[in-house]
Write an enzyme that holds these catalytic residues in place. Structure first.
Site, PDB file in Angstrom:
ATOM      1  CG  HIS A  76      -1.826   1.123   1.389  1.00 43.48           C
ATOM      2  ND1 HIS A  76      -1.838   2.065   2.510  1.00 43.48           N
ATOM      3  CD2 HIS A  76      -2.779   1.489   0.751  1.00 43.48           C
ATOM      4  CE1 HIS A  76      -2.780   2.723   2.233  1.00 43.48           C
ATOM      5  NE2 HIS A  76      -3.359   2.679   1.333  1.00 43.48           N
ATOM      6  CD  GLU A 129      -7.609   5.357  -3.803  1.00 42.10           C
ATOM      7  OE1 GLU A 129      -8.529   6.162  -3.398  1.00 42.10           O
ATOM      8  OE2 GLU A 129      -6.884   4.803  -3.051  1.00 42.10           O
ATOM      9  CG  ASP A 161      -3.330   7.114  -3.247  1.00 41.47           C
ATOM     10  OD1 ASP A 161      -4.366   6.528  -2.928  1.00 41.47           O
ATOM     11  OD2 ASP A 161      -2.359   6.711  -2.180  1.00 41.47           O
ATOM     12  CG  HIS A 213      -3.625   9.042   0.768  1.00 44.64           C
ATOM     13  ND1 HIS A 213      -4.127   9.921   1.660  1.00 44.64           N
ATOM     14  CD2 HIS A 213      -4.390   8.093   0.291  1.00 44.64           C
ATOM     15  CE1 HIS A 213      -5.238   9.165   2.131  1.00 44.64           C
ATOM     16  NE2 HIS A 213      -5.393   8.086   1.481  1.00 44.64           N
TER      17      HIS A 213
END
Length: 335
Positions: A84, A194, A113, A126
């Site tokens: 992550h 993402e 992200d 992020h």
């Protein structure tokens, strides 16, 4: 299960690297219209072939595991482990240092992200502000609240994105998406991308696909087994699926069982927070065919301890997204 589980990562696990809703529409943001006019556009963004057309081993590139390898790996190993924001328990999140460390630990799947700058560049960060993970408050003290969308790419490139985490990372930068993709590709890693806060960045789905295409990530080899695009916005996931139906997509959230068939029309995975699921819910997801006609999958987040990793493994999840991938791999024999 149609995530191709890389043999290299399985080997790394054996060697023991123990370093161990449909809401969120892209609404108004008219203030971005001037910069949007200059964004690159794919001249012909046509739907790619379905994943089923990649099933023949003869049609796969050499570095893509042939069909059957994933099934065999499933018999030997636990869930896929996704690093992550890179190995972010040990290096500053969403930096090249973090994904390089994930590689050294033996993990091929990394998550990131994507957001957009004032001048229309995509960067890997992020939060929708820069304050937590950079020294923006010192460099630009008069520009609170330091939103990503209020700074140019050149301004963001000046920021230190590493020393907040540790002095050894001083000088790390917020990477552009293109630079990040090039590093992931060089590392021979795979990417769970993402699209963050798409309501702030109208058109970011198409722009992200543009950059992926320019970086060589929308060829058959990558689309078949090296790329997943996800978002908390169902509208954003639906947009990606509409623009490129061949790409594997994931919705971040926990729809009710009754809502799942609606999501299955445009996504392949439902990726929930681990506290919101049960074995029965996971089984309900698995019973439904997703956008590519295969059983939908569940990759849960954020799991950083062994006990929780084993708990969600027992629920039947397909993948675990974690800041501490070495801890999770050891707990569940995943990779």
């Amino acid at each position: 299960m149609y995530v191709v589980r890389p043999a290299a990562a399985a080997a790394a696990a054996c060697l023991g690297f123990t370093l161990t809703v449909l809401g969120g529409t892209a609404s108004s943001a008219s203030s971005s219209s001037s910069s949007l006019a200059s964004l690159p556009r794919l001249p012909r963004l046509t739907p790619g072939p379905p994943l089923s057309s990649f099933a023949s081993p003869a049609g796969l590139a050499a570095d893509v595991d042939p069909p059957g390898a994933a099934d065999f790996a499933d018999l030997l190993s636990g869930p896929v482990v996704y690093a992550h924001r890179g190995a972010s328990a040990y290096a500053p999140e969403n930096t090249l240092d973090s994904i390089d460390l994930a590689m050294r630990l033996g993990f091929e799947w990394v998550e990131n992200d994507v957001q957009r700058t004032k001048d229309g560049q995509l960067v890997v960060v992020h939060d929708d502000t820069l304050a937590r993970t950079t020294d923006v408050e010192q460099v630009f003290p008069e520009r609170a609240p330091w939103r990503v969308k209020d700074f140019t790419a050149a301004e963001i490139a000046r920021l230190d994105a590493g020393s907040w985490f540790g002095e050894e990372f001083r000088g790390a930068r917020v990477p552009t998406l293109r630079r990040y993709l090039d590093r992931v590709r060089r590392n021979q890693q795979r990417l769970l991308l993402e699209i963050k806060k798409p309501e702030l960045y109208p058109g970011i789905e198409l722009q992200t696909l543009n950059v992926l295409d320019e970086a060589g990530w929308l060829d058959q080899r990558h689309v078949a087994s090296r790329l997943v695009v996800q978002s908390f916005s169902a509208a954003s996931v639906r947009a990606v699926h509409r623009l490129r139906p061949d790409i594997v997509t994931a919705f971040l959230g926990t729809p009710t069982v009754a809502e799942l068939p609606g999501y299955a029309q445009f996504t392949d995975r439902i990726n929930p927070w681990h506290t919101t699921i049960s074995a029965e819910w996971v089984a309900a997801v698995h019973r439904l065919p997703g956008a590519h006609g295969k059983p939908m999958e569940v990759d849960t987040w954020i799991v950083d301890d062994a006990a929780t990793a084993r708990k969600v493994q027992d629920m039947g999840v397909d993948g675990i997204i974690t800041n501490a991938p070495d801890v999770v791999r050891e707990a569940v024999d995943g990779f």
